[in-house]
Design an enzyme around this catalytic site. Structure first.
Site, PDB file in Angstrom:
ATOM      1  N   ALA A  85      -1.428   0.978  12.635  1.00 42.95           N
ATOM      2  CA  ALA A  85      -1.089  -0.445  12.612  1.00 42.95           C
ATOM      3  C   ALA A  85      -1.118  -0.994  11.191  1.00 42.95           C
ATOM      4  O   ALA A  85      -0.253  -1.789  10.798  1.00 42.95           O
ATOM      5  CB  ALA A  85      -2.039  -1.225  13.506  1.00 42.95           C
ATOM      6  N   TYR A  86      -2.103  -0.580  10.422  1.00 38.18           N
ATOM      7  CA  TYR A  86      -2.207  -1.019   9.026  1.00 38.18           C
ATOM      8  C   TYR A  86      -0.963  -0.607   8.239  1.00 38.18           C
ATOM      9  O   TYR A  86      -0.345  -1.423   7.550  1.00 38.18           O
ATOM     10  CB  TYR A  86      -3.465  -0.422   8.386  1.00 38.18           C
ATOM     11  CG  TYR A  86      -3.581  -0.668   6.900  1.00 38.18           C
ATOM     12  CD1 TYR A  86      -4.140  -1.844   6.414  1.00 38.18           C
ATOM     13  CD2 TYR A  86      -3.151   0.288   5.983  1.00 38.18           C
ATOM     14  CE1 TYR A  86      -4.255  -2.073   5.046  1.00 38.18           C
ATOM     15  CE2 TYR A  86      -3.258   0.071   4.616  1.00 38.18           C
ATOM     16  CZ  TYR A  86      -3.812  -1.109   4.157  1.00 38.18           C
ATOM     17  OH  TYR A  86      -3.919  -1.328   2.802  1.00 38.18           O
ATOM     18  N   ALA A  87      -0.573   0.661   8.353  1.00 38.72           N
ATOM     19  CA  ALA A  87       0.592   1.156   7.621  1.00 38.72           C
ATOM     20  C   ALA A  87       1.859   0.428   8.047  1.00 38.72           C
ATOM     21  O   ALA A  87       2.702   0.069   7.212  1.00 38.72           O
ATOM     22  CB  ALA A  87       0.734   2.666   7.840  1.00 38.72           C
ATOM     23  N   ASP A 134       0.850  -1.193   0.000  1.00 36.32           N
ATOM     24  CA  ASP A 134       0.000   0.000   0.000  1.00 36.32           C
ATOM     25  C   ASP A 134       0.882   1.239   0.000  1.00 36.32           C
ATOM     26  O   ASP A 134       1.993   1.222   0.552  1.00 36.32           O
ATOM     27  CB  ASP A 134      -0.908  -0.002   1.237  1.00 36.32           C
ATOM     28  CG  ASP A 134      -2.031   1.017   1.156  1.00 36.32           C
ATOM     29  OD1 ASP A 134      -1.746   2.241   1.218  1.00 36.32           O
ATOM     30  OD2 ASP A 134      -3.198   0.616   1.041  1.00 36.32           O
ATOM     31  N   SER A 168       2.130  -2.591   9.245  1.00 38.87           N
ATOM     32  CA  SER A 168       2.125  -3.982   8.780  1.00 38.87           C
ATOM     33  C   SER A 168       2.433  -4.077   7.288  1.00 38.87           C
ATOM     34  O   SER A 168       3.090  -5.014   6.832  1.00 38.87           O
ATOM     35  CB  SER A 168       0.785  -4.646   9.089  1.00 38.87           C
ATOM     36  OG  SER A 168      -0.277  -4.035   8.385  1.00 38.87           O
TER      37      SER A 168
END
Length: 239
Positions: free
Chosen positions: A150-152, A138, A154
């Site tokens: 957390a998304y970034a 991403d 990961s």
């Protein structure tokens, strides 16, 4: 018949990838978590699909066992399965822990496990051939995200796995990442949001799933690209 394994084929990019490779006469092995009409359509075209929750380690191991016991080779492994949690409004430690753990599991631990488990299947039998692992990352992996920390993080871990596995599996297995910013809107996105999102890039538009498919095809055709993250962001990094 070449074989491609794609995680997360129920919707959006994963669905388009599965349809694309079926049209190319690939053997498509896919995973999905939620029953959708799209799953029935893929199965009707010949896709071998497994319903599982990658947050359940036993289900992940069962999928690995099924693929390794029923296939002699894999030509391409595409890690597309993903999840999304907004940690901007979370206030308690337990929720922070759960969100971070889930993001790291789906975007880093599962690709790590599958890459290692399928290494023997990915190793070409012919000295003049290559196989591929492609991680769907991403744009925020390199930029960060104040609303999806957390998304970034990961996704950044996933891109680091790209570097390590490119080294570990060289020279016959190429390992690369694709990092899109905006490929396509969701059906419930309103016009105000669409205008705001488009204005974030120099190209002032969404990229389309076909843009990602074209990039994957380019990576598959290459004999000299590995350990790279290909950014599909419409020049967003320059805004």
């Amino acid at each position: 018949m070449p074989t491609v394994v794609i995680t997360g084929v129920g919707q959006r990019l994963g669905l388009c990838l599965a349809q694309h490779f079926l049209d190319k006469q690939y053997k498509v092995i896919g995973t999905y978590r939620t029953e959708r009409e799209s799953i029935n359509n893929l199965q009707a075209k010949g896709a071998q699909l497994y319903q599982l929750d990658f947050y359940d380690q036993q289900q992940t191991q069962a999928f690995i066992a099924a693929v390794t016991s029923n296939n002699d080779a894999i030509d391409c492994l595409i890690h597309n399965a993903s999840d999304w949690h907004d940690d901007n409004q979370v206030l308690d430690f337990a929720s922070y822990h759960q969100i971070f753990s889930k993001m790291m599991t789906i975007h880093a631990e599962v690709p790590y496990q599958l890459n290692l488990a399928f290494k023997s299947l990915l190793t070409p039998k012919n000295d003049h051939q290559f196989t591929d692992i492609i991680h769907i990352s991403d744009y925020v992996a390199s930029k960060g995200s104040k609303k999806h920390v957390a998304y970034a993080a990961s996704k950044a871990a996933l891109e680091n796995l790209t570097l390590s596995f490119a080294q570990r599996f060289s020279p016959k297995v190429k390992v690369n990442s694709i990092a899109p910013a905006l490929l396509a809107f969701n059906e419930d996105d309103d016009d105000r949001y669409k205008i705001k999102a488009r204005n974030k890039s120099l190209m002032q538009t969404e990229g389309s799933f076909q843009e990602a498919i074209n990039t994957i095809e380019w990576l598959l055709a290459s004999r000299y690209v590995t350990g790279r993250t290909i950014h599909l962001d419409g020049g967003r990094h320059l805004r």
